[in-house]
Design a protein around this motif. Structure first.
Motif, PDB file in Angstrom:
ATOM      1  N   HIS A 217       0.831  -1.206   0.000  1.00  0.00           N
ATOM      2  CA  HIS A 217       0.000   0.000   0.000  1.00  0.00           C
ATOM      3  C   HIS A 217       0.864   1.253   0.000  1.00  0.00           C
ATOM      4  CE1 HIS A 217      -3.302   2.731   1.001  1.00  0.00           C
ATOM      5  NE2 HIS A 217      -2.521   3.235   1.937  1.00  0.00           N
TER       6      HIS A 217
ATOM      7  N   ASP B 149      -9.267  -1.313  10.627  1.00  0.00           N
ATOM      8  CA  ASP B 149      -9.326  -1.481   9.169  1.00  0.00           C
ATOM      9  C   ASP B 149      -8.413  -0.502   8.431  1.00  0.00           C
ATOM     10  OD1 ASP B 149     -10.786   0.767   9.810  1.00  0.00           O
ATOM     11  OD2 ASP B 149     -12.437   0.345   8.434  1.00  0.00           O
TER      12      ASP B 149
ATOM     13  N   PRO C 259      -4.964   0.041   5.961  1.00  0.00           N
ATOM     14  CA  PRO C 259      -4.476  -0.756   4.818  1.00  0.00           C
ATOM     15  C   PRO C 259      -3.423  -1.800   5.166  1.00  0.00           C
ATOM     16  CG  PRO C 259      -4.680   1.545   4.197  1.00  0.00           C
ATOM     17  CD  PRO C 259      -4.919   1.490   5.677  1.00  0.00           C
ATOM     18  N   THR C 260      -2.465  -1.465   6.028  1.00  0.00           N
ATOM     19  CA  THR C 260      -1.397  -2.421   6.324  1.00  0.00           C
ATOM     20  C   THR C 260      -1.914  -3.610   7.132  1.00  0.00           C
ATOM     21  OG1 THR C 260      -0.786  -0.936   8.141  1.00  0.00           O
ATOM     22  CG2 THR C 260       0.524  -0.811   6.141  1.00  0.00           C
TER      23      THR C 260
ATOM     24  N   GLU D 213      -4.957  -4.736   6.889  1.00  0.00           N
ATOM     25  CA  GLU D 213      -5.753  -5.513   5.934  1.00  0.00           C
ATOM     26  C   GLU D 213      -4.858  -6.393   5.062  1.00  0.00           C
ATOM     27  OE1 GLU D 213      -8.022  -2.343   4.145  1.00  0.00           O
ATOM     28  OE2 GLU D 213      -9.783  -2.813   5.374  1.00  0.00           O
ATOM     29  N   GLU D 214      -3.648  -5.912   4.747  1.00  0.00           N
ATOM     30  CA  GLU D 214      -2.697  -6.746   4.005  1.00  0.00           C
ATOM     31  C   GLU D 214      -2.346  -7.996   4.806  1.00  0.00           C
ATOM     32  OE1 GLU D 214       0.822  -4.895   2.345  1.00  0.00           O
ATOM     33  OE2 GLU D 214      -0.287  -3.076   1.845  1.00  0.00           O
TER      34      GLU D 214
END
Length: 373
Positions: A158, A308, A310-311, A313-314
């Motif tokens: 991301h 929630d 981005p990192t 979620e990865e």
């Protein structure tokens, strides 16, 4: 090949943050591959460990990483970056190394050469928060006007995309690795609970440093207050009580008291103890460049409730043990309850993606390609 890693942070046995852990893991992984590695710290004591030499700035010049802003960057500008580089550069001879690996954009003017690489541990949100509003914009302007080619590595796909767009230089994503054996604790859960005067009841652990603005412990406390009737007998343990954030403990204590939940605030002798006693890990961060605590928790097979971002979620894409929640107390409370229904991941095959030997090989390949240009 001989590498110098330059760190803003002191490296010691008490280093528990993800950025310090990154430096240690990278240095030791490279050393196991036969690479000569030194680590220059802005503060700390000289030591040698597992083939790596850690040394501070010249005597009398050391500066604690938490003093850097007041001492050098109260007014963030290009001259201050140059002054900071000049302050550091006399502590090592660049000719002794094939490549210099820098771990902050604050080192932008240090050893200006194509034989250097940056790992960016701070995302844009964190950079402006840590060094002043508009500081990253100034960095962008300096880089845009610079004729030097810059080499950037980030730990998430991301932010590789984000920084690639921001700086217009190729940014490579190399996710961090994990040594699970380091995190396994030989002590029993019962012994650890007794050691820290904790009850042997359902235990939630929030293992982030007590920096509320970024780590969101207030969200965890409020969410747990909403489920105290669903799970009447539980305790929550907050760790990461670094001295510079100790004032935040009172804020979280007051939230816990008003919600009538049992809360303890501890600095564990080893972070493995925190994970050992946890039935569920809660990480409600508002921002992370990678999320090392999440990787640690998940690698130990712990049910982990994550915000929630981005990192996270990865990382959550690898294992069902990760439960993603929106960043509000209501949703977090629901997902904390949902965590108990998640089936354990017995095989943990996804961990091969974070193998340290393969991780070191990726860096060596990157270094070799850079030096061949």
């Amino acid at each position: 090949m001989k590498i110098l890693i330059v760190s803003l942070w002191e490296i010691s046995d008490n280093s528990i943050g993800g950025t310090e852990r990154y430096v240690v893991d990278l240095a030791e992984s490279l050393a196991r591959k036969g690479i000569l590695v030194d680590v220059l710290m802005l503060s700390g004591k000289y030591r040698e460990k597992l083939g790596v030499k850690y040394f501070p700035l010249e005597k009398g010049l050391d500066v604690n990483e938490y003093e850097i802003k007041n001492r050098f960057f109260s007014d963030f500008n290009n001259k201050k970056l140059s002054d900071f580089a000049e302050f550091i550069e006399g502590s090592f001879d660049a000719n002794d190394y094939d490549l210099i690996h820098l771990n902050s954009l604050l080192f932008l003017h240090l050893y200006r050469s194509s034989r250097r690489v940056f790992t960016l541990h701070e995302n844009p949100f964190e950079f402006d928060h840590n060094w002043g509003r508009g500081s990253l914009k100034k960095i962008k302007q300096i880089i845009a006007a610079d004729k030097l080619v810059h080499n950037f590595i980030v730990p998430s796909s991301h932010y590789a995309s984000k920084y690639n767009d921001l700086f217009r230089f190729s940014t490579t994503a190399i996710p961090h690795s994990i040594d699970v054996s380091r995190l396994r604790c030989a002590k029993s859960k019962e012994d650890i609970l007794r050691k820290y005067n904790l009850k042997n009841i359902l235990t939630f652990v929030v293992p982030s440093r007590m920096e509320i603005f970024q780590k969101g412990q207030d969200l965890a406390a409020k969410a747990l207050g909403m489920i105290k009737d669903d799970i009447p007998d539980f305790q929550v343990v907050f760790s990461g009580l670094d001295n510079q954030y100790i004032k935040n403990v009172e804020i979280i204590q007051n939230i816990c008291l008003s919600n009538k939940i049992k809360a303890s605030f501890l600095n564990f002798d080893n972070i493995s103890e925190a994970y050992k006693i946890a039935d569920v890990i809660i990480l409600p961060s508002k921002s992370e460049s990678f999320g090392y605590s999440a990787l640690e928790s998940l690698s130990l097979g712990k049910r982990t409730v994550l915000s929630d971002i981005p990192t996270f979620e990865e990382l959550a894409s690898y294992t069902p043990l990760a439960i993603i929640s929106r960043q509000n107390p209501e949703d977090f409370s629901k997902n904390i309850l949902r965590a108990f229904k998640v089936t354990k991941d017995e095989e943990m095959l996804w961990l091969k993606n974070f193998d340290q030997d393969e991780w070191a090989d990726k860096y060596i390949t990157y270094y070799e390609k850079l030096l061949q240009r």
